[in-house]
Motif scaffolding. Sequence first.
Motif, PDB file in Angstrom:
ATOM      1  N   LYS A  19      46.983 -41.697  47.283  1.00  0.00           N
ATOM      2  CA  LYS A  19      47.962 -40.765  46.714  1.00  0.00           C
ATOM      3  C   LYS A  19      47.544 -40.210  45.360  1.00  0.00           C
ATOM      4  CE  LYS A  19      51.921 -42.880  49.068  1.00  0.00           C
ATOM      5  NZ  LYS A  19      53.261 -43.502  48.900  1.00  0.00           N
ATOM      6  N   THR A  20      46.775 -40.972  44.616  1.00  0.00           N
ATOM      7  CA  THR A  20      46.396 -40.533  43.271  1.00  0.00           C
ATOM      8  C   THR A  20      44.880 -40.373  43.180  1.00  0.00           C
ATOM      9  OG1 THR A  20      46.140 -42.757  42.360  1.00  0.00           O
ATOM     10  CG2 THR A  20      48.353 -41.796  42.322  1.00  0.00           C
ATOM     11  N   GLN A  21      44.465 -39.634  42.170  1.00  0.00           N
ATOM     12  CA  GLN A  21      43.035 -39.430  41.942  1.00  0.00           C
ATOM     13  C   GLN A  21      42.332 -40.754  41.640  1.00  0.00           C
ATOM     14  OE1 GLN A  21      41.419 -36.711  42.414  1.00  0.00           O
ATOM     15  NE2 GLN A  21      43.055 -35.199  42.546  1.00  0.00           N
ATOM     16  N   LYS A  22      43.031 -41.649  40.983  1.00  0.00           N
ATOM     17  CA  LYS A  22      42.450 -42.953  40.681  1.00  0.00           C
ATOM     18  C   LYS A  22      42.145 -43.715  41.963  1.00  0.00           C
ATOM     19  CE  LYS A  22      43.294 -47.240  38.137  1.00  0.00           C
ATOM     20  NZ  LYS A  22      44.236 -48.001  37.284  1.00  0.00           N
ATOM     21  N   GLU A  23      43.085 -43.680  42.935  1.00  0.00           N
ATOM     22  CA  GLU A  23      42.879 -44.379  44.205  1.00  0.00           C
ATOM     23  C   GLU A  23      41.734 -43.749  44.996  1.00  0.00           C
ATOM     24  OE1 GLU A  23      46.644 -44.174  46.110  1.00  0.00           O
ATOM     25  OE2 GLU A  23      47.529 -45.821  44.954  1.00  0.00           O
ATOM     26  N   VAL A  24      41.611 -42.409  44.931  1.00  0.00           N
ATOM     27  CA  VAL A  24      40.508 -41.727  45.620  1.00  0.00           C
ATOM     28  C   VAL A  24      39.173 -42.169  45.043  1.00  0.00           C
ATOM     29  CG1 VAL A  24      39.440 -39.485  46.079  1.00  0.00           C
ATOM     30  CG2 VAL A  24      41.923 -39.731  46.226  1.00  0.00           C
ATOM     31  N   ALA A  66      31.174 -38.347  57.320  1.00  0.00           N
ATOM     32  CA  ALA A  66      32.615 -38.497  57.533  1.00  0.00           C
ATOM     33  C   ALA A  66      33.296 -39.060  56.291  1.00  0.00           C
ATOM     34  CB  ALA A  66      32.870 -39.397  58.747  1.00  0.00           C
ATOM     35  N   ALA A  67      32.639 -40.012  55.633  1.00  0.00           N
ATOM     36  CA  ALA A  67      33.211 -40.605  54.424  1.00  0.00           C
ATOM     37  C   ALA A  67      33.292 -39.578  53.295  1.00  0.00           C
ATOM     38  CB  ALA A  67      32.370 -41.808  53.995  1.00  0.00           C
ATOM     39  N   ILE A  68      32.226 -38.786  53.115  1.00  0.00           N
ATOM     40  CA  ILE A  68      32.213 -37.761  52.064  1.00  0.00           C
ATOM     41  C   ILE A  68      33.315 -36.738  52.311  1.00  0.00           C
ATOM     42  CG2 ILE A  68      30.876 -35.864  51.076  1.00  0.00           C
ATOM     43  CD1 ILE A  68      28.354 -37.540  51.538  1.00  0.00           C
ATOM     44  N   ALA A  69      33.436 -36.286  53.579  1.00  0.00           N
ATOM     45  CA  ALA A  69      34.450 -35.282  53.911  1.00  0.00           C
ATOM     46  C   ALA A  69      35.853 -35.823  53.673  1.00  0.00           C
ATOM     47  CB  ALA A  69      34.275 -34.844  55.364  1.00  0.00           C
ATOM     48  N   LYS A  75      40.840 -36.058  47.760  1.00  0.00           N
ATOM     49  CA  LYS A  75      40.782 -35.617  46.360  1.00  0.00           C
ATOM     50  C   LYS A  75      41.554 -34.313  46.175  1.00  0.00           C
ATOM     51  CE  LYS A  75      36.895 -36.191  44.268  1.00  0.00           C
ATOM     52  NZ  LYS A  75      35.480 -36.026  43.799  1.00  0.00           N
ATOM     53  N   ALA A  76      41.472 -33.422  47.183  1.00  0.00           N
ATOM     54  CA  ALA A  76      42.163 -32.139  47.087  1.00  0.00           C
ATOM     55  C   ALA A  76      43.681 -32.295  47.166  1.00  0.00           C
ATOM     56  CB  ALA A  76      41.680 -31.204  48.197  1.00  0.00           C
TER      57      ALA A  76
END
Length: 345
Positions: A19-24, A66-69, A75-76
């Motif tokens: 949910k958050t940028q930190k978690e991403v 797949a992981a990068i995508a 992130k978006a």
Amino acid sequence: MNRQDIDQILAEVGALACKTQKEVEEARVRLLGKKGSITALFEAFRTVDKDQKKELGRPLNELKQAAIARIEELKASAVDDGADGASAEDLTMPGDRNELGSRHPVSIVRQQIVDIFRKFGYDVAEGPEIEDDYHVFEALNFPPNHPARDMQDTFFVSSGHINPILLRTHTSSVQVRTMEKSQLPIRVICPGRVFRNEAISARAHCIFHQVEGLYIDENVTFADLKQALLLFAREMFGPDTQIRMRPSYFPFTEPSTEVDVSCNICHGKGCNICKGTGWLEILGAGMVDPNVLEASGIDSKKYSGFAFGMGLERIAMLKWQVNDLRHYFENDLRFLKEFETAPEV
């Protein structure tokens, strides 16, 4: 490693929910960081048999893509770190104010001097900082091998030929160029940066700034020089300022003089700024030597003139009681902020 390891991490990638940028970012490091699980699979892939590489290579690359995508997708959609998913920034708050700089003390003094002499009818002339020997020395009555050249330690750009290239040691070279191309009468001041090969100290520097003045016309006398400098001193340092002229020597003027002003700190009583004398040296001046006029094609029997020159750092030191010349070149914000309230000109 085996295909089961790849499928297990692929399932983990598909189940990611941040949910958050930190978690991403934490998920990215956990999967793709230097010690991430996918990175570890690529390290293990180096040691597998050749037959297994054919079998596992393509799925492993697909896992990484797949992981990068998935990370980019999360992130978006993730919000900045904050409570309840709300933006951490309050867009209704006023923006940060940009801190404005201040004018450099040397620039302030330069403009003050220019404005004073413009009121007296002087134009401003400028010239190149990289000059030739003729305009810096020879045209100013410095013959080759003359001892007077030792008065100024010079930075030579090129030497060994008839007209060496150098960094100008004074803005008098601008006066020469003005005399060569301007119609008479001439009344100009020449502000600019000059260079001398000197040891840097509290009282000297290899780079400094000058303003030099030149007035040429018929029947110009030493009395005209004295009156011009007195008017300048009173405009610059106050209406009660007095000047004192002492005999001196410059190759390009005859007679020559050093000019002092009455100390504007103690008003002639004596202080540590004027070293108890009541006077402060500010400039050198004199009547233009006839040889200098003739070298620029001016008839010395019909025309005469005077010239003067002063160091801007020296004037600024006296004006604001600065005790170390190096402060002007160090870009120390603590020093420069002292001039934020200096008068605009």
